[in-house]
Write an enzyme that holds these catalytic residues in place. Structure first.
Site, PDB file in Angstrom:
ATOM      1  N   LYS A 163     -22.272   1.564-150.456  1.00  0.00           N
ATOM      2  CA  LYS A 163     -21.514   2.758-150.079  1.00  0.00           C
ATOM      3  C   LYS A 163     -21.512   3.776-151.217  1.00  0.00           C
ATOM      4  O   LYS A 163     -21.497   4.985-150.989  1.00  0.00           O
ATOM      5  CB  LYS A 163     -20.073   2.377-149.701  1.00  0.00           C
ATOM      6  CG  LYS A 163     -19.241   3.544-149.177  1.00  0.00           C
ATOM      7  CD  LYS A 163     -18.001   3.052-148.449  1.00  0.00           C
ATOM      8  CE  LYS A 163     -17.010   2.446-149.393  1.00  0.00           C
ATOM      9  NZ  LYS A 163     -16.327   3.459-150.233  1.00  0.00           N
ATOM     10  N   HIS A 204     -13.359 -11.198-143.762  1.00  0.00           N
ATOM     11  CA  HIS A 204     -13.721  -9.798-143.556  1.00  0.00           C
ATOM     12  C   HIS A 204     -13.829  -9.511-142.061  1.00  0.00           C
ATOM     13  O   HIS A 204     -14.464 -10.268-141.322  1.00  0.00           O
ATOM     14  CB  HIS A 204     -15.043  -9.484-144.253  1.00  0.00           C
ATOM     15  CG  HIS A 204     -14.931  -9.429-145.745  1.00  0.00           C
ATOM     16  ND1 HIS A 204     -15.080 -10.549-146.534  1.00  0.00           N
ATOM     17  CD2 HIS A 204     -14.658  -8.412-146.583  1.00  0.00           C
ATOM     18  CE1 HIS A 204     -14.919 -10.211-147.803  1.00  0.00           C
ATOM     19  NE2 HIS A 204     -14.666  -8.920-147.857  1.00  0.00           N
TER      20      HIS A 204
END
Length: 895
Positions: A562, A134
């Site tokens: 999120k 990531h």
């Protein structure tokens, strides 16, 4: 939170020493003018944060910087933060009390749990840090390497050494490393390729994990009073994670497996070579067991000089066989080829058996001191836990891709013309039927779409990897966006095409790779228990899991945050974990949770020790996997000492979470959980209304934060969005969190929580939860750190970048109000007068950084204005990237 000998960072002598050396380097290599500019900006910023009278009105000094000066100034502040991080790590700021296995065993013993019970639990345990690619590590590997060299030199200095082994003055050597840091380009010029990410992770495996893990097992053996099983191992996604990354394919998988495997085998070869030089036992001086003599005779080593040295001859034969294994698996000779011929090992178990024969021979003579521990013991342990693959590689892909691939396979094979149009029940009927026999759908000579051909190539490469490097090379296949049972069965149908799923004549299924659901959104987490219950209701799937002994479920911190905000995300993850446990118990299958955590709190970051201990009772069960990524890998595993601390923290927390009793009374637990359900619903409503329910939020976010500028950083191989859309829903969680951190808002780590706490009627209950419930304490601790690092004053300057001033005033006003409510509510619940009052060392650490971050933020804003106004000078873009790098380094977590 503080190490036993930690001291406030402002009093840390390492900070003063390294800061002084950096200043000398800037003066020597950047010039007197740059040094004076930097020192002026630093001192005035420090004075403002200290509240010195008149400091607020003084000139900040930023306006006098030319573009070239700006680039050099930012580099200087970035390097100071880097060196301050190093000093913190050395002072043990990240150490947590009770976080060693010895301390965990002592605590359990006090509770009535014996070391024997711990050993029984460990026999079925598995703890795995999984390295991912990531894109949150903004620093180049070269920068990190120089930092680690400085750390090694500082350790020598601690021991009273004044010169290195090569005779260099240690302080002069540290200065040279800082000078090299100053002259090392901090930004990558080229975008990372998947092969680069594989190599970066492999470097940590080679330089750190191969040494750290065997070293830890030696320590644990002493703490337990017996040799523990290999319950902590290493995992990676890099080279097998295809979700949203079009550059990962069968070739990258083969490359990752070969590079990692070759690293392990070469490490063993070098260890065996050193053992051969050390174990000089003569048969004239010691009685040699028949098993060792047989190994020596089989070796083919007929050198007269070693005729009476059976152990050396045996090790020569082992070396020759392992060198032949390297040739077979990697395709070339190792750096030090063997002069003897040997049959390649069929697997690591054969190698281990030969090494144990040598160790048993040594144990049979004298008091056995030559066999216990030492290099041979560490090598045997290394072979046990690393095998020929080094790190277990996960596969990952999005469920939408699987659906399209399976639909094409069914259609081409004439099984179902339109699989995608079927409802869930019809899909399951079709999939279960397909998993009841071994006839493949995929024809060897059939032509498929590019997507289907790529996915078939992946599973075939995985089958080859298992055949060559052992089943431990690849064991799990993670499914992003799991919404239904069919998502899990589709993977088994795909694995079947490569022979990785088989059905015996009696109908019993087997699979060498496990299909693992990843529940990410709030809705998917809430549906997870129902999904897994339906999965276990299918006899073949339940039989598969029972034969394996466990079934893994992955829960995603990033996307759930999120989707629903900090409080709701953490609560739904907790609730889903707790609700899954009885489903697994009903099925008679052990549960293994895979936690998809990031570095920032908005993506599940924070203390791993606290996070594991805060899991619902009965959900850890001795088995846990946790993703480690980006800047977290460098921070936790950058050196052997850091890795030892981090891995032991994970192990001790898992042991305690599995065996230690929960002091919370059932009545209190019910009360607290009911309150959390109410708080979560309130926070969810506030968060969703702002992020997804407010007109204009999308342009507000994109103009206020450096989200578009972050996309230009060359820190990862995959795109920042899953699609070309600019919707928040399609943006990856990492840039979402990263951009809010740069703007000093850190919205994903707290928004909605303050409003929920403020609107909760029973404030006494909140105080009780903060005082008695470890889960709630962890939530508050992580949020408190985020609030301390955020700054609404600086954030207001970023809000000024928004073109629609009315929109900016309205939305930023809501954000600021929410931040104030979060701070005040947290202080009230914890009984503190100011943030981090109960954690003075962490507070001092952050205070040290703040005067260095503010000028970087202000420069970044000015450069963003110029860039967005169309100024074409490439130094502006470089300056923005440098400020992003420097701010991320100072904050210590990016995304």
């Amino acid at each position: 939170m503080n190490g036993p000998n930690a001291q406030p960072i402002s009093q840390n002598p390492d900070v003063r020493l390294l800061g002084r050396m950096l200043g000398d380097v800037i003066r020597a290599y950047g010039g007197e003018k740059l040094f004076r500019q930097t020192e002026y900006i630093r001192s005035t910023s420090v004075d403002r944060f200290r509240g010195i009278e008149g400091a607020e009105a003084s000139d900040r000094g930023l306006g006098a910087l030319s573009l070239d000066d700006t680039l050099n100034f930012v580099r200087g502040f970035m390097l100071f933060s880097l060196l301050a991080n190093l000093a913190e790590d050395r002072q043990g700021l990240a150490h947590e009390e009770g976080a060693t296995v010895a301390e965990a065993i002592a605590r359990l013993k006090a509770e009535g749990t014996s070391p024997e019970t711990v050993m029984e639990m460990l026999a079925g345990s598995l703890i795995v840090p999984v390295l991912t690619a990531h894109p949150t590590e903004v620093r180049r590997k070269s920068i990190i390497d120089h930092k680690n060299r400085i750390a090694a030199l500082m350790a020598m200095r601690d021991e009273g050494q004044v010169v290195t082994a090569d005779g260099d003055d240690i302080d002069a050597a540290i200065y040279r490393q800082i000078a090299l840091l100053w002259q090392t380009r901090p930004l990558r010029r080229e975008k990372l390729f998947v092969a680069d990410e594989i190599e970066n992770a492999r470097a940590y495996m080679q330089e750190v994990f191969l040494t750290a893990l065997p070293k830890l097992y030696m320590r644990w053996e002493k703490a337990l009073g017996a040799r523990p099983p290999g319950f902590v191992r290493l995992g990676t996604w890099i080279g097998g994670d295809r979700d949203g990354n079009p550059f990962v394919n069968a070739d990258t998988l083969r490359y990752a497996i070969a590079r990692d495997g070759g690293t392990a085998i070469r490490h063993y070869l070098e260890s065996i070579h050193r053992l051969g030089a050390e174990i000089s036992i003569s048969s004239a001086m010691s009685e040699t067991p028949e098993a060792v003599l047989a190994l020596a005779e089989k070796s083919g080593d007929t050198a007269p000089s070693r005729a009476d040295e059976p152990y050396r001859r045996a090790l020569s034969g082992i070396y020759a066989r392992l060198a032949a294994t390297h040739v077979k698996l990697i395709g070339d000779q190792p750096p030090r080829p063997s002069s003897l011929s040997g049959e390649p090992y069929a697997g690591p178990d054969e190698l281990r058996a030969d090494l144990v024969t040598v160790a048993s021979g040594l144990a049979s003579d004298g008091d056995g001191a030559l066999s216990s521990g030492g290099a041979l013991g560490r090598l045997i342990r290394g072979v046990e836990i690393f095998g020929f693959h080094l790190a277990t590689l996960d596969l990952r892909q999005n469920s939408d891709v699987h659906q399209r691939v399976i639909a094409e396979l069914f259609k081409t094979a004439g099984v179902a013309p339109d699989y995608a149009s079927l409802d869930e029940a019809a899909r399951l009927e079709l999939l279960v039927a397909e998993l009841s026999h071994n006839r493949p759908l995929a024809g060897e000579w059939t032509s498929y779409s590019e997507e289907t051909a790529k996915e078939l190539a992946i599973v075939r490469a995985a089958a080859r990897a298992q055949a060559d490097f052992g089943r431990g090379a690849i064991t799990t296949y993670n499914i992003s966006k799991t919404e239904s049972v069919s998502d899990m069965l589709e993977v088994y149908v795909l694995l079947k095409q490569a022979g990785l799923y088989r059905v015996a004549e009696d109908g019993t299924p087997s699979a060498t790779i496990m299909s693992v659901p990843l529940f990410e959104t709030i809705a998917d987490l809430q549906a997870a228990p129902q999904t897994m219950r339906a999965f276990f209701a299918i006899p073949k799937m339940r039989a598969l899991a029972k034969a394996r002994g466990h079934q893994e479920v992955m829960i995603g911190y990033s996307d759930s945050n999120k989707d629903g905000g900090y409080l709701t995300s953490t609560w739904e993850l907790y609730e889903a974990s707790g609700a899954l446990a009885p489903v697994f118990a009903e099925a008679g299958v052990a549960m293994q949770l895979f936690h998809g955590r990031g570095g920032a709190v908005g993506r599940g970051g924070g203390s791993a020790f606290g996070a594991i201990l805060a899991q619902p009772e009965g959900t850890v069960q001795g088995r846990i996997r946790i993703t480690e990524q980006g800047e977290v890998i460098a921070a936790k595993y950058g050196t052997v000492d850091n890795a030892v601390t981090s891995l032991e923290t994970m192990a001790s927390a898992t042991i305690l979470a599995t065996l230690s009793s929960d002091p919370l009374a059932k009545a209190d637990a019910a009360r607290f959980k009911a309150a959390m359900t109410e708080l979560s619903a309130s926070a969810f409503g506030h968060y969703r209304d702002l992020v997804y329910g407010t007109d204009g939020f999308r342009p507000f976010f994109r103009q206020m934060t450096p989200i578009n500028e972050i996309a230009t950083l060359k820190i990862g191989s995959r795109p920042s969005s899953r699609t070309a859309s600019d919707r928040i829903e399609d943006l990856r969680a990492i840039p979402w969190v990263f951009s809010w951190a740069q703007a000093r808002v850190m919205l994903p780590g707290w928004f909605g929580t303050g409003q929920a706490f403020a609107g909760f009627a029973d404030k006494g209950l909140l105080r009780a939860m903060a005082g008695e419930w470890s889960y709630f304490q962890t939530i508050l601790a992580n949020m408190e750190m985020v609030l301390a690092k955020s700054d609404m004053g600086i954030a207001a300057h970023y809000a000024d970048l928004v073109e629609d001033r009315a929109l900016a005033d309205t939305l930023f006003g809501r954000i600021k109000t929410g931040w104030n409510q979060a701070r005040e509510s947290l202080l009230a619940a914890t009984g503190q007068n100011h943030l981090l009052e109960a954690h003075p060392a962490l507070a001092a650490s952050i205070r040290l950084r703040l005067p260095y971050i503010e000028p970087l933020n202000l420069l970044q804003i000015e450069l963003m204005k110029r860039h967005r106004a169309g100024e074409a000078d490439e130094r502006i873009g470089e300056g923005i990237q440098l400020t992003i790098n420097a701010i991320a380094t100072a904050l210590r977590n990016s995304g």
